[in-house]
Design an enzyme around this catalytic site. Sequence first.
Site: not given
Ligand code: GLU
Length: 443
Positions: A125, A165
């Site tokens: 992340k 996100d």
């Molecule tokens: N931000 C999204 C999540 O919390 C998607 C992450 C992604 O597609 O890599 O899972």
Amino acid sequence: MGYTQRIIDELKERYADQPEFIQAADEVLASIAPAVDANPAYEAAGLLERLVEPERVIMFRVPWIDDAGRVQVNRGYRIEFNSAIGPYKGGLRLHPSVNLSILKFLGFEQVFKNSLTTLPIGGGKGGADFDPKGKSDREVMAFCQSFMTELCRHIGPDTDVPAGDIGTGAREIGYLFGQYKRIRNEFTGVLTGKGLTWGGSLARTEATGYGLIYFVEELLRERGESLAGKRVNISGSGNVAIYAAEKATELGAVVQTMSDSTGWIFEADGIDLAAVHEIKEVRRGRLSEYADAHPSCEYHEGRGVWGVACDIALPCATQNELLLEDAQALAASGCAIVGEGANMPTTREATDFLIEQGIAFCPGKASNAGGVAVSALEMSQNSERLSWTFEEVDAKLKDIMVGIYHAAADAAAAYGHEGNLVVGANIAGFKKVAEAMMAQGVV
Ligand code: GLU
């Protein structure tokens, strides 16, 4: 003292200044204890000590110039948490609240979520304490270019694949991708959530929201019920909320509420989703504009969607937005299901209360995994340089969500916690990562 409890205590001491990370780690560790105790080799291999430490934390300065010609500086991050089952994968959050604790909690959750998808993706992340709200397109571009100038040396299609996100949508992914391509001189699937003309996947935009509804639909199906006629309260009005509302409405539910950071709307006969889409996704406006154009709608300042009686509650805004008092109000109003669309939107006390009350609780790492699952499908399409149809991707998404529901339900039952999807999702997600880490030695 048991191995798991020792690790929780050590974490609480070492990272006392990271409350969100402690909250996420404590919940996972407490619920995987039976699976850990059943395998003493884990302790001998220091598995949990390694699991709770990110493989790598990157923190950097992000300087950019605003429209007034002033230099601005934000703090940028990428947490490469765990690559046991695939390249680091997870979104980039752009929000003023972003800090190390929040990104470590999100990265940690992502490890288990990504494992649950059954696809080969590790967990990561990132983001920055930059607020895209109120910024011009040029300012957002300047920020994204500066952010990627540093990030590009740490990521790659086989290393770490960021995505959207909160605060990072199609516009930001475009600017980030453009800068990556320019610096690295390569056109690869280094980011997901790309535009459809340059490597994006159909159904990625809808995936998190649709996936949440497919998960809830399967839970209802197991009970011999369906979404038809159910009153659904949703918080948030971003990408997750909008497409959860769309799919729920398509399946016959009545979506009564949505919210943003200034207020919330209530429509007893269902929200006009085209209007919300236009206001939030196109004009980047406020939900109060919806109320101005819809006389049937009640608009309230502040928070409050959980005070409206409903059958199903879907928190789709942000972490710790559904508190104990909200859970009590939902239980009193007869709500039967809480499905998390956001990451950790329900506090620990609220979660425990809902489960005690016999309300079906779908934890985000299972129920919102549809977004990252379709991101992994986008990576597959990029690798084979093909694109699949909407129907193909949507069908795979649905299969994946149904599979996650059953994996979580089965693991819960196997460990004596029938119906507890929190325990089930944590154990099912953990087992695959643990097995891979054990096979790969002490790294
Ligand atoms: N931000 C999204 C999540 O919390 C998607 C992450 C992604 O597609 O890599 O899972």
